[in-house]
Design a protein around this motif. Structure first.
Motif, PDB file in Angstrom:
ATOM      1  N   PRO A  35       0.787  -1.231   0.000  1.00 16.01           N
ATOM      2  CA  PRO A  35       0.000   0.000   0.000  1.00 16.01           C
ATOM      3  C   PRO A  35       0.823   1.287   0.000  1.00 16.01           C
ATOM      4  N   ASP A  36       2.032   1.245   0.547  1.00 18.39           N
ATOM      5  CA  ASP A  36       2.838   2.477   0.629  1.00 18.39           C
ATOM      6  C   ASP A  36       4.305   2.098   0.786  1.00 18.39           C
ATOM      7  N   ILE A  37       5.016   2.021  -0.312  1.00 19.18           N
ATOM      8  CA  ILE A  37       6.410   1.578  -0.282  1.00 19.18           C
ATOM      9  C   ILE A  37       7.304   2.560   0.477  1.00 19.18           C
ATOM     10  N   SER A  38       6.860   3.805   0.605  1.00 17.59           N
ATOM     11  CA  SER A  38       7.673   4.793   1.319  1.00 17.59           C
ATOM     12  C   SER A  38       7.546   4.650   2.845  1.00 17.59           C
ATOM     13  N   ASN A  39       6.540   3.910   3.293  1.00 17.06           N
ATOM     14  CA  ASN A  39       6.366   3.636   4.714  1.00 17.06           C
ATOM     15  C   ASN A  39       7.467   2.670   5.156  1.00 17.06           C
ATOM     16  N   GLY A  68       8.250  -0.961   3.556  1.00 14.29           N
ATOM     17  CA  GLY A  68       9.509  -1.046   2.822  1.00 14.29           C
ATOM     18  C   GLY A  68      10.384  -2.176   3.330  1.00 14.29           C
ATOM     19  N   GLU A  69      10.480  -2.309   4.648  1.00 19.67           N
ATOM     20  CA  GLU A  69      11.274  -3.391   5.257  1.00 19.67           C
ATOM     21  C   GLU A  69      10.684  -4.762   4.936  1.00 19.67           C
ATOM     22  N   VAL A  70       9.364  -4.877   5.020  1.00 14.11           N
ATOM     23  CA  VAL A  70       8.698  -6.157   4.724  1.00 14.11           C
ATOM     24  C   VAL A  70       8.948  -6.552   3.269  1.00 14.11           C
ATOM     25  N   VAL A  71       8.743  -5.622   2.362  1.00  4.29           N
ATOM     26  CA  VAL A  71       8.934  -5.908   0.933  1.00  4.29           C
ATOM     27  C   VAL A  71      10.389  -6.258   0.638  1.00  4.29           C
ATOM     28  N   GLN A  72      11.316  -5.562   1.258  1.00  2.00           N
ATOM     29  CA  GLN A  72      12.734  -5.856   1.044  1.00  2.00           C
ATOM     30  C   GLN A  72      13.060  -7.277   1.493  1.00  2.00           C
ATOM     31  N   LYS A  73      12.541  -7.699   2.625  1.00  2.00           N
ATOM     32  CA  LYS A  73      12.798  -9.050   3.126  1.00  2.00           C
ATOM     33  C   LYS A  73      12.161 -10.094   2.210  1.00  2.00           C
ATOM     34  N   ILE A  83       7.907  -8.559  -8.822  1.00  2.49           N
ATOM     35  CA  ILE A  83       7.339  -7.338  -9.379  1.00  2.49           C
ATOM     36  C   ILE A  83       6.666  -6.651  -8.198  1.00  2.49           C
ATOM     37  N   ILE A  84       7.218  -5.530  -7.807  1.00  2.00           N
ATOM     38  CA  ILE A  84       6.697  -4.811  -6.648  1.00  2.00           C
ATOM     39  C   ILE A  84       5.768  -3.705  -7.141  1.00  2.00           C
ATOM     40  N   CYS A  85       4.537  -3.738  -6.654  1.00  2.00           N
ATOM     41  CA  CYS A  85       3.510  -2.802  -7.089  1.00  2.00           C
ATOM     42  C   CYS A  85       3.072  -1.944  -5.912  1.00  2.00           C
ATOM     43  N   ASN A  86       3.345  -0.656  -5.982  1.00  2.00           N
ATOM     44  CA  ASN A  86       2.955   0.288  -4.939  1.00  2.00           C
ATOM     45  C   ASN A  86       1.566   0.827  -5.268  1.00  2.00           C
ATOM     46  N   THR A  87       0.570   0.457  -4.472  1.00  2.00           N
ATOM     47  CA  THR A  87      -0.810   0.835  -4.779  1.00  2.00           C
ATOM     48  C   THR A  87      -1.188   2.222  -4.280  1.00  2.00           C
ATOM     49  N   ALA A  88      -0.364   2.809  -3.433  1.00  2.00           N
ATOM     50  CA  ALA A  88      -0.643   4.135  -2.858  1.00  2.00           C
ATOM     51  C   ALA A  88      -2.012   4.172  -2.175  1.00  2.00           C
ATOM     52  N   ARG A  89      -2.399   3.035  -1.618  1.00  2.00           N
ATOM     53  CA  ARG A  89      -3.692   2.892  -0.913  1.00  2.00           C
ATOM     54  C   ARG A  89      -4.883   3.253  -1.806  1.00  2.00           C
ATOM     55  N   ASN A  90      -4.734   3.011  -3.090  1.00  2.00           N
ATOM     56  CA  ASN A  90      -5.772   3.336  -4.066  1.00  2.00           C
ATOM     57  C   ASN A  90      -6.395   2.022  -4.542  1.00  2.00           C
ATOM     58  N   ASN A  91      -7.696   1.830  -4.254  1.00  2.00           N
ATOM     59  CA  ASN A  91      -8.377   0.575  -4.594  1.00  2.00           C
ATOM     60  C   ASN A  91      -8.377   0.285  -6.090  1.00  2.00           C
ATOM     61  N   LYS A  92      -8.559   1.323  -6.915  1.00  2.00           N
ATOM     62  CA  LYS A  92      -8.562   1.121  -8.370  1.00  2.00           C
ATOM     63  C   LYS A  92      -7.183   0.678  -8.846  1.00  2.00           C
ATOM     64  N   SER A 120      -2.404  -5.486   1.678  1.00  2.00           N
ATOM     65  CA  SER A 120      -3.428  -4.534   1.260  1.00  2.00           C
ATOM     66  C   SER A 120      -3.603  -3.413   2.271  1.00  2.00           C
ATOM     67  N   GLY A 121      -3.818  -2.231   1.737  1.00  2.00           N
ATOM     68  CA  GLY A 121      -4.117  -1.086   2.575  1.00  2.00           C
ATOM     69  C   GLY A 121      -5.615  -0.870   2.705  1.00  2.00           C
ATOM     70  N   ALA A 122      -6.373  -1.692   1.981  1.00  2.00           N
ATOM     71  CA  ALA A 122      -7.825  -1.530   1.997  1.00  2.00           C
ATOM     72  C   ALA A 122      -8.415  -2.131   3.268  1.00  2.00           C
ATOM     73  N   GLU A 123      -9.470  -1.499   3.769  1.00  2.83           N
ATOM     74  CA  GLU A 123     -10.149  -2.032   4.947  1.00  2.83           C
ATOM     75  C   GLU A 123     -10.877  -3.322   4.603  1.00  2.83           C
TER      76      GLU A 123
END
Length: 142
Positions: free
Chosen positions: A70-74, A78-83, A96-105, A126-129
């Protein structure tokens, strides 16, 4: 532009069959150490690179995993994805790392894109509720 060296070119240059060269490249099957050395030397001399798209089609496996975050800059994400990437790389997979920026679309679009690329798996952070992954017709038939 330099002509790309194929496995057939390696076979012709080495005097071995395409099947033998393939066995050496994939380290699969029987061949002598002399054969291995000759083929590997030719690979280095010619700059041969395996066609991973062709291999993926043949094996029905892409050796690629999609990671939705949801937010690679967090820092935490970032640590989780790197591991995850380190572990998968050690197992022979690319990511393939996909940063969704907490955007559902954007998240839905990435899921469709990853499915279209034929990745072997998808890790969703997922950053979605309320996250849901819709089954495709192909998956319903399995």
């Amino acid at each position: 532009m330099k002509k790309k060296v194929t496995i057939k070119d390696l076979a012709k240059l080495s005097g071995f069959s395409v099947a033998t060269v393939s066995r050496v490249i994939n380290d699969n099957g029987r061949f002598s150490e002399e054969t291995r050395k000759r083929v590997l030397d030719l690979i280095q001399q010619t700059g041969y690179q395996m066609n991973y798209s062709a291999k993926s089609l043949r094996m029905k496996k892409s050796f690629t995993i999609g990671v939705l975050v949801p937010d690679i800059s967090n820092f935490f994400f970032g640590e989780v994805v790197q591991k995850i990437e380190e572990i998968l790389f050690d197992k022979g997979y690319s990511t393939i790392i996909c940063n969704t920026a907490r955007n559902n679309k954007k998240e839905s679009a990435y899921l469709q894109m990853l499915e279209g690329k034929g990745v072997d798996g998808i890790i969703v952070i997922s950053g979605a509720e309320d996250f849901s992954f819709e089954e495709t017709d192909a998956e319903k038939n399995i």
